[in-house]
Design a protein around this motif. Structure first.
Motif, PDB file in Angstrom:
ATOM      1  N   LEU A 214     -26.868  -1.297 -33.958  1.00  0.00           N
ATOM      2  CA  LEU A 214     -26.256  -0.750 -35.230  1.00  0.00           C
ATOM      3  C   LEU A 214     -25.161  -1.410 -35.921  1.00  0.00           C
ATOM      4  CD1 LEU A 214     -26.172   1.858 -36.780  1.00  0.00           C
ATOM      5  CD2 LEU A 214     -24.714   2.948 -35.308  1.00  0.00           C
ATOM      6  N   SER A 215     -25.378  -1.912 -36.809  1.00  0.00           N
ATOM      7  CA  SER A 215     -24.304  -2.588 -37.763  1.00  0.00           C
ATOM      8  C   SER A 215     -24.769  -2.575 -39.314  1.00  0.00           C
ATOM      9  CB  SER A 215     -24.198  -4.180 -37.232  1.00  0.00           C
ATOM     10  OG  SER A 215     -25.428  -4.738 -37.251  1.00  0.00           O
ATOM     11  N   LEU A 216     -23.923  -3.266 -39.902  1.00  0.00           N
ATOM     12  CA  LEU A 216     -24.278  -3.230 -41.199  1.00  0.00           C
ATOM     13  C   LEU A 216     -24.628  -4.712 -41.734  1.00  0.00           C
ATOM     14  CD1 LEU A 216     -24.019  -1.743 -44.260  1.00  0.00           C
ATOM     15  CD2 LEU A 216     -21.710  -2.678 -44.502  1.00  0.00           C
ATOM     16  N   ARG A 217     -25.796  -4.782 -42.330  1.00  0.00           N
ATOM     17  CA  ARG A 217     -26.359  -6.056 -42.620  1.00  0.00           C
ATOM     18  C   ARG A 217     -25.850  -6.573 -43.855  1.00  0.00           C
ATOM     19  NH1 ARG A 217     -28.147  -5.395 -38.047  1.00  0.00           N
ATOM     20  NH2 ARG A 217     -30.271  -5.388 -37.429  1.00  0.00           N
ATOM     21  N   PRO A 218     -25.873  -7.987 -43.954  1.00  0.00           N
ATOM     22  CA  PRO A 218     -25.470  -8.698 -45.410  1.00  0.00           C
ATOM     23  C   PRO A 218     -26.306  -7.966 -46.305  1.00  0.00           C
ATOM     24  CG  PRO A 218     -25.604 -10.324 -43.539  1.00  0.00           C
ATOM     25  CD  PRO A 218     -26.128  -9.131 -42.910  1.00  0.00           C
ATOM     26  N   SER A 219     -27.309  -7.482 -46.372  1.00  0.00           N
ATOM     27  CA  SER A 219     -28.127  -7.033 -47.390  1.00  0.00           C
ATOM     28  C   SER A 219     -27.667  -5.541 -47.629  1.00  0.00           C
ATOM     29  CB  SER A 219     -29.622  -6.681 -46.995  1.00  0.00           C
ATOM     30  OG  SER A 219     -29.645  -6.229 -45.826  1.00  0.00           O
ATOM     31  N   ASN A 244     -30.484   8.919 -35.610  1.00  0.00           N
ATOM     32  CA  ASN A 244     -30.940   8.637 -36.963  1.00  0.00           C
ATOM     33  C   ASN A 244     -29.885   9.266 -38.024  1.00  0.00           C
ATOM     34  OD1 ASN A 244     -33.245   7.071 -35.671  1.00  0.00           O
ATOM     35  ND2 ASN A 244     -34.471   8.931 -35.560  1.00  0.00           N
ATOM     36  N   SER A 245     -29.667  10.265 -37.575  1.00  0.00           N
ATOM     37  CA  SER A 245     -28.522  11.198 -38.511  1.00  0.00           C
ATOM     38  C   SER A 245     -27.326  10.483 -38.655  1.00  0.00           C
ATOM     39  CB  SER A 245     -28.607  12.535 -38.141  1.00  0.00           C
ATOM     40  OG  SER A 245     -27.495  13.393 -38.779  1.00  0.00           O
ATOM     41  N   LEU A 250     -23.777   6.767 -41.591  1.00  0.00           N
ATOM     42  CA  LEU A 250     -23.111   5.557 -41.893  1.00  0.00           C
ATOM     43  C   LEU A 250     -23.866   4.728 -43.061  1.00  0.00           C
ATOM     44  CD1 LEU A 250     -22.854   4.181 -38.045  1.00  0.00           C
ATOM     45  CD2 LEU A 250     -21.045   5.031 -39.706  1.00  0.00           C
ATOM     46  N   GLN A 251     -25.084   4.610 -43.241  1.00  0.00           N
ATOM     47  CA  GLN A 251     -25.509   4.103 -44.568  1.00  0.00           C
ATOM     48  C   GLN A 251     -24.857   4.491 -45.651  1.00  0.00           C
ATOM     49  OE1 GLN A 251     -28.538   1.405 -45.010  1.00  0.00           O
ATOM     50  NE2 GLN A 251     -27.010   1.527 -46.453  1.00  0.00           N
ATOM     51  N   LYS A 252     -25.011   5.944 -45.761  1.00  0.00           N
ATOM     52  CA  LYS A 252     -24.344   6.507 -46.890  1.00  0.00           C
ATOM     53  C   LYS A 252     -22.740   6.260 -47.197  1.00  0.00           C
ATOM     54  CE  LYS A 252     -23.709  10.862 -49.229  1.00  0.00           C
ATOM     55  NZ  LYS A 252     -23.775  12.379 -49.215  1.00  0.00           N
ATOM     56  N   ALA A 253     -22.155   6.243 -45.984  1.00  0.00           N
ATOM     57  CA  ALA A 253     -20.718   5.888 -46.126  1.00  0.00           C
ATOM     58  C   ALA A 253     -20.506   4.227 -46.363  1.00  0.00           C
ATOM     59  CB  ALA A 253     -20.040   6.189 -44.728  1.00  0.00           C
ATOM     60  N   TRP A 254     -21.019   3.301 -45.752  1.00  0.00           N
ATOM     61  CA  TRP A 254     -21.035   1.975 -46.261  1.00  0.00           C
ATOM     62  C   TRP A 254     -21.377   1.595 -47.605  1.00  0.00           C
ATOM     63  CZ3 TRP A 254     -22.590   0.224 -40.664  1.00  0.00           C
ATOM     64  CH2 TRP A 254     -21.566   0.298 -39.645  1.00  0.00           C
ATOM     65  N   SER A 322     -19.258  -5.698 -43.519  1.00  0.00           N
ATOM     66  CA  SER A 322     -20.347  -5.955 -43.998  1.00  0.00           C
ATOM     67  C   SER A 322     -21.108  -7.264 -43.700  1.00  0.00           C
ATOM     68  CB  SER A 322     -20.473  -5.657 -45.326  1.00  0.00           C
ATOM     69  OG  SER A 322     -20.050  -6.461 -45.957  1.00  0.00           O
ATOM     70  N   ASN A 323     -20.237  -8.121 -42.669  1.00  0.00           N
ATOM     71  CA  ASN A 323     -20.668  -9.441 -42.581  1.00  0.00           C
ATOM     72  C   ASN A 323     -20.919 -10.579 -43.720  1.00  0.00           C
ATOM     73  OD1 ASN A 323     -20.682  -8.986 -39.870  1.00  0.00           O
ATOM     74  ND2 ASN A 323     -22.698  -7.909 -39.800  1.00  0.00           N
ATOM     75  N   ASN A 324     -20.255 -10.094 -44.871  1.00  0.00           N
ATOM     76  CA  ASN A 324     -20.250 -10.727 -45.877  1.00  0.00           C
ATOM     77  C   ASN A 324     -19.044 -11.774 -46.266  1.00  0.00           C
ATOM     78  OD1 ASN A 324     -22.962  -9.867 -47.018  1.00  0.00           O
ATOM     79  ND2 ASN A 324     -21.907  -8.197 -47.580  1.00  0.00           N
TER      80      ASN A 324
END
Length: 487
Positions: A214-219, A244-245, A250-254, A322-324
């Motif tokens: 679980l992490s935020l990909r550069p994409s 999953n929820s 997290l997807q929405k927040a990030w 976000s690893n960017n």
């Protein structure tokens, strides 16, 4: 796994082994009770059959003109008892008004070899009247069964004593055998249970691998996959759905955070840059302005620089999450970099407080090289120096030091301020955290500086921490791995 922490697998293994051990113990006790009961029942059947046979023998003797039992002599009685006694079974006649009569055959002599045989016979009910049900007793480590059966017409009581044949040595041998069987069973159960629990916990391990990912990909996408409930044990359906929820939230927040950062980049950086540029132009003309207006221009320039630094830091934090966050790592000499920083900060209000001592050219730290982003490392050192200047008195020195080990270069920034309590030494690296014990009302800041420092240093392969020092104050230490260049 942390020390002293027991995993689910270990708990299952220990529980099942304990269950098998307890079950085996209960089985042994139950088996012993059943065997004991069966032996007593066999003894009772033996007694009843023997008593019936003796009565039948007496009846036959009566039909043959042999005197009745009450008129038989002791020798005659012994002959009757001899016929029904054996090596491990003693049968004797107990009479209320006369001494008991025992058989005298060779097969029963072992019952009379003990000098204290009367104690054995007394324990068995030597001359007790009436009928007694079969019972067990132990004499000198040996186990015996005994009971009695009255004869008709008050002729006496037939008493029976059976040597079961369980000696202390055989009991100990049996116990050792049973313990050996238990150890073998535990060993086999351990091997089987480990395999079974590993197989049963495979779905949990799969869930663990997904959660670790679980992490935020550069994409901008959270994680690499979702946990499918199909094929999962029913107990994991709720956990999978919750995961999953969580990933969706997290997807929405990030996503919202990235949108906010992009908005700040476009909406704030440009006007802040314009304000800062105009403030500098006004500062150059401040000589023609009244003193109060000149102070306003200086304040405008200072605050514009502060906002610009804050926006840049927030963008760096967002890119790091976000690893960017990209770094331009090159081979640099940190000693030369610190020399340049020392020269550059002399023009700053606190620059004269900075203490720096050139090292001997033979010192290993002088020629040590590292792979790092020079501008970002410079940013980290300057951030540490600015914090030291803010959190110490204006008349106190600030020290910038460097040394090395065969594997590391260590850069230290020391001040003589009030210091940071040990309990807060990790918290100060969290974004927006500011220690109340070291921050006065006059000290201004955003609380993101050290968070950016740790992020950048760790991205360059090093670490940063607050270490102890002999005097009061704070020592911030950077550790970066040395790059050994092969000639």
């Amino acid at each position: 796994m942390a020390k002293g922490v027991v995993s689910i697998r270990q708990r299952l293994w220990l529980s099942l082994v304990a269950l098998i051990s307890v079950s085996y113990g209960i089985l042994l006790v139950t088996t012993e009770v059943v065997i004991q009961r069966d032996r007593l029942q066999r003894h009772e059947r033996l007694v009843m059959a023997t008593a019936a046979a003796i009565n039948e023998n007496l009846a036959i003797r009566g039909n043959q003109g042999i005197p009745a039992l009450s008129r038989l002599g002791e020798q005659d009685l012994r002959e009757v008892l001899n016929e029904f006694s054996a090596t491990r079974v003693l049968v004797w006649l107990s009479r209320p008004s006369a001494p008991p009569v025992f058989p005298n055959s060779a097969s029963v002599q072992e019952f009379f070899t003990d000098p204290n045989r009367n104690q054995l016979l007394i324990a068995a009910g030597l001359n007790a009247p009436g009928m007694q049900k079969p019972r067990t007793f132990t004499y000198r480590g040996e186990t015996y069964f005994t009971c009695s059966m009255p004869l008709g017409n008050g002729q006496g009581v037939l008493r029976f004593l059976e040597d079961v044949g369980i000696s202390p040595a055989s009991r100990q041998e049996n116990l050792i055998i049973l313990l050996g069987i238990w150890l073998v069973l535990v060993l086999i159960a351990t091997l089987l249970i480990r395999q079974v629990t590993a197989l049963a916990l495979n779905p949990l391990l799969g869930l663990e691998r997904v959660m670790d990912d679980l992490s935020l990909r550069p994409s901008g996408v959270v994680g690499g996959e979702r946990v499918l409930t199909d094929g999962q044990p029913q107990e994991l359906h709720g956990i999978a759905a919750s995961y999953n929820s969580l990933a969706d939230r997290l997807q929405k927040a990030w996503t919202q955070q990235n949108l906010l950062m992009r908005s700040m980049s476009h909406e704030l950086l440009t006007p802040v840059t314009l304000i800062s540029s105009n403030a500098r132009r006004l500062a150059r003309l401040a000589g023609d302005l009244p003193a109060d207006q000149s102070r306003l221009v200086d304040s405008l320039q200072t605050e514009a620089g502060r906002v610009n630094s804050l926006v840049t830091s927030l963008l760096d934090l967002a890119r790091g999450d976000s690893n960017n966050l990209s770094l331009q790592s090159t081979l640099i000499n940190p000693y030369r970099l610190l020399q340049q920083i020392y020269t550059d900060v002399q023009v700053l209000p606190w620059g004269s407080r900075l203490q720096w001592q050139d090292l001997d050219q033979a010192d290993p730290a002088v020629n040590a090289t590292i792979h790092a982003d020079g501008e970002r490392l410079r940013q980290c050192v300057l951030n540490a120096l600015e914090n030291a200047s803010k959190y110490s008195q204006a008349d106190q020195p600030i020290y910038m030091l460097i040394d090395s080990t065969p594997e590391l270069v260590r850069i230290r920034v020391e001040d003589r301020g009030p210091g940071i309590p040990e309990a807060e030494r990790e918290l100060v690296f969290e974004p927006f955290y500011r220690s109340k014990l070291t921050t006065g009302e006059e000290v201004r800041g955003t609380g993101v500086g050290l968070a950016i420092v740790r992020l950048l240093i760790e991205r360059m392969g090093g670490n940063v921490k607050i270490v102890d020092q002999e005097q009061s104050g704070t020592t911030l230490q950077f550790e970066l791995p040395i790059c050994h260049v092969q000639s």
